[in-house]
Each structure stands twice: as structure tokens, then as C-alpha cells.
Motif scaffolding. Sequence first.
Motif, short mmCIF file in Angstrom:
data_model
loop_
_atom_site.label_atom_id
_atom_site.label_comp_id
_atom_site.label_asym_id
_atom_site.label_seq_id
_atom_site.Cartn_x
_atom_site.Cartn_y
_atom_site.Cartn_z
N PHE A 146 0.86 -1.19 0.00
CA PHE A 146 0.00 0.00 0.00
C PHE A 146 0.89 1.24 0.00
CE2 PHE A 146 -2.92 -3.21 1.40
CZ PHE A 146 -4.15 -2.79 0.92
N VAL A 147 0.51 2.22 -0.80
CA VAL A 147 1.32 3.42 -0.94
C VAL A 147 0.42 4.66 -0.86
CG1 VAL A 147 3.08 2.30 -2.36
CG2 VAL A 147 1.12 3.37 -3.47
N ASP A 148 1.05 5.79 -0.50
CA ASP A 148 0.44 7.11 -0.65
C ASP A 148 1.04 7.76 -1.89
OD1 ASP A 148 -1.08 6.84 1.65
OD2 ASP A 148 0.46 7.74 2.93
N VAL A 149 0.20 8.43 -2.65
CA VAL A 149 0.66 9.09 -3.88
C VAL A 149 0.75 10.59 -3.59
CG1 VAL A 149 0.24 9.48 -6.33
CG2 VAL A 149 -0.49 7.33 -5.25
N PHE A 150 1.96 11.13 -3.66
CA PHE A 150 2.18 12.57 -3.51
C PHE A 150 2.44 13.18 -4.87
CE2 PHE A 150 2.83 11.10 0.75
CZ PHE A 150 2.48 12.17 1.57
N ILE A 151 2.10 14.47 -5.01
CA ILE A 151 2.31 15.17 -6.27
C ILE A 151 3.04 16.47 -6.00
CG2 ILE A 151 0.08 16.36 -6.20
CD1 ILE A 151 0.00 16.03 -9.28
N THR A 152 3.92 16.85 -6.92
CA THR A 152 4.67 18.09 -6.83
C THR A 152 4.42 18.90 -8.09
OG1 THR A 152 6.41 17.03 -5.53
CG2 THR A 152 6.95 19.12 -6.59
N PHE A 153 4.01 20.17 -7.91
CA PHE A 153 3.87 21.12 -9.01
C PHE A 153 4.98 22.14 -8.87
CE2 PHE A 153 -0.59 19.76 -8.44
CZ PHE A 153 -0.83 19.29 -9.72
N LYS A 154 5.75 22.33 -9.93
CA LYS A 154 6.85 23.29 -9.92
C LYS A 154 6.39 24.60 -10.55
CE LYS A 154 10.82 20.18 -9.80
NZ LYS A 154 12.10 19.80 -10.44
N SER A 155 6.60 25.70 -9.84
CA SER A 155 6.26 27.01 -10.36
C SER A 155 7.35 27.48 -11.30
CB SER A 155 6.08 28.01 -9.22
OG SER A 155 5.78 29.29 -9.71
N ASP A 156 6.95 28.20 -12.35
CA ASP A 156 7.94 28.66 -13.31
C ASP A 156 8.46 30.03 -12.91
OD1 ASP A 156 5.70 30.16 -13.73
OD2 ASP A 156 5.87 30.19 -15.91
N GLY A 157 9.40 30.56 -13.70
CA GLY A 157 9.92 31.90 -13.45
C GLY A 157 10.71 31.97 -12.17
N LYS A 158 10.52 33.07 -11.46
CA LYS A 158 11.28 33.33 -10.24
C LYS A 158 10.54 32.91 -8.98
CE LYS A 158 13.60 37.31 -12.35
NZ LYS A 158 13.91 38.76 -12.22
N GLU A 159 9.41 32.28 -9.14
CA GLU A 159 8.60 31.93 -7.97
C GLU A 159 8.73 30.45 -7.63
OE1 GLU A 159 4.66 33.22 -8.57
OE2 GLU A 159 5.17 35.34 -8.54
N LEU A 230 5.66 7.95 -4.92
CA LEU A 230 4.99 6.93 -4.12
C LEU A 230 5.69 6.81 -2.77
CD1 LEU A 230 4.40 4.10 -6.77
CD2 LEU A 230 2.90 5.99 -6.13
N ALA A 231 4.90 6.84 -1.71
CA ALA A 231 5.42 6.68 -0.36
C ALA A 231 4.91 5.37 0.21
CB ALA A 231 4.99 7.85 0.52
N LEU A 232 5.80 4.45 0.49
CA LEU A 232 5.43 3.13 1.00
C LEU A 232 4.92 3.25 2.43
CD1 LEU A 232 5.44 0.08 0.29
CD2 LEU A 232 7.75 -0.01 1.27
#
Length: 331
Positions: A146-159, A230-232
Motif C-alpha cells: 500500500f502506498v500514498d501518492v504525492f504530487i509536486t507542481f513546480k512554479s515557473d519563473g522566479k517563484e 509513491l510513499a510506502l
Amino acid sequence: MINLSKILAAILVLLAIALGVYAWILSRQPPVPAAVATNTANAPVKTQQALTYPIVVAAKSLPAGLAIPADALRVERLTINPVGAFQDVTLATGRVPVLDLAEGTPVIENQLVSGLALRLGEGERAVAIKADEVMGVGNKIQPGDFVDVFITFKSDGKEVDRSQARLLLARKRVLAFGSVSVDALPSKSPDKAAAQQAQRNEQARTAVLAVPVEEVNRLTIGDASGRLMLALRNPTDLSEPDPKLFAELPTALQPSTKAGEPRRAPLEGLDRAQAGLTAADLVTGGKGPGVRPQTAEVHTTAAGAPRASGPARGGLQVEVIRGERSETVSY
């Protein structure tokens, strides 16, 4: 002396007569022993031809794709015993045929649905996502975990400092990781065990998760728009986030409403999956692009009255990549 010889001669004559009569009687009887011998020789052949086996057959036509009810099966004694045939109706009840079966057809194992489809619960779907060594916890994930699904959104530019990462899906079951899946039969054979270990050591390219159908949109858009991790977790850990603490994301398609009708209940299951989800709502939490007001700096004049100096900095901007297109979403 002469009398004794005559007596012996008479006895021999009588004995010869008696043997002749007995031989004549035997020659008059029918050849019963020969018939009995013939029947005895044919008996094993007849027994072999009468050998039958209890086989489960279709009591009526069984359409493909529908579960087999118990009253649609019966046991018949057949002279054949096909490989994979069932001898107990309960073992085939509830299974799903992959092709139409006519009445009287033996039900065979390879005619029924098998594989990962049988590992899914009601309302679940098997979804494959891209995987690599980092995303898959160093290739330590195994089918059944069983895993937890994490997501990362990267901001563009200088932020870049305003990029976000959060839990996307909690406690999802892994059906397959790389070339190993939960429907593989366990084996104690050293050769097969070594082959399975070699498969685990290979670089996994995909991970297949069991996901409720209403959450498939989250996973597919997240996989296309951001970076999944994925986090186990321990299978005995049943904790999940409380959905009441967060606003429900709007759907891409809005349900139809008519004047005078009572308010519809929230969409669930296939209805919610049909309504869909936009990438902007997934990123912004439902606020959409351009909805969040820009921040403003407040200065105090000499008279002490506050004044707004106009927008100082825009809201969070997230770059969403769809194939070869790149789009910046601001909120």
C-alpha cells in the motif's frame, strides 16, 4: 489262475465301456465354457467404454462478460475429462466467461476471466502510471503493498519558492510494479524464485494501482501535469485524510439542473468520473486561474490614512505541461 484272468478282463471291458459312455455324454453337451471365456474377455472392454467423469457444464447459454449464476450450471457425467474442467458448481459460480458458452458446453478455466481484473474490488479500476527508481522508493515496492501518492507542481519563473507538493491519493494498493504483479502464482521452485527476484531487480517503468473510479481523474491529470511520488506505508496503517476538512473540487462538466427541481446530491462513482476534472482546478484547489486576488501593499500617509499602492506581486503561477505544449496557470 484262469478264473482270475477272466475277472480282470471283464473289469477292463466294463471300464472301457464306462469311459466310452462318458465321452459320448460330453460330446452331446453345448460348448458353454467357450462362451463364458468370450464374455470374460470382452468384459474389460465394456467397462472401459462406460468410464465417465463428473464435469460442470452450462445449463443454459452463458453470455460473455456477465457473472455466471449458480442456476446456470449443472454437473453431467461425460466420457471426457478436459484439462481445466470443474467438478464442483460452486467453484465456477460467479466467474465471468470471456466468450459466449452454449448450453451443454463444459466450463473450462481458460474460458473464464483471470488476471489482475479479479484482484479489483467493486468500483475500483487498475491504472498504470510512469515509474522509476526514485518514484518507486528505490524499486523496493512490491505487488500487494500500500502506498500514498504525492504530487509536486513546480512554479515557473522566479517563484520557485511557491511550488507546491501535497498528498494526492492515500492508501492505494499496488497491483503490479514493473513486470511483477499480484496475479503471479507463488512458486517454491529455485529457478522460478530466482527469475522473480531478477524481475524485481530490473528497472521498473510502470506501477499499476487499484484506484476508485471517481479518483482516476486526479491520478491521470496529476501524472500528466506534475511529478508523482509513491510513499510506502505499513499495510496495517489505515489512516486517511478527512475529506470534510477540504473543499470539494469542481467538475469539468456541470450536472444539468431544471427549475423547481430539488438540489442534486454530490456526484459519486462513475457519475463523478464522467463529470471530469480540470488541471487548473487540481492545481489551485478549485479556485481556477485568475480567481485569487492579487496581494497589495498598504502604506500609511502622513495623515495616517491607509492607501493601497496597487498590486505588488502576482499570485502563484504553475507551469502545466501537456505533451509538447506548456501552459502557465496563475491563481
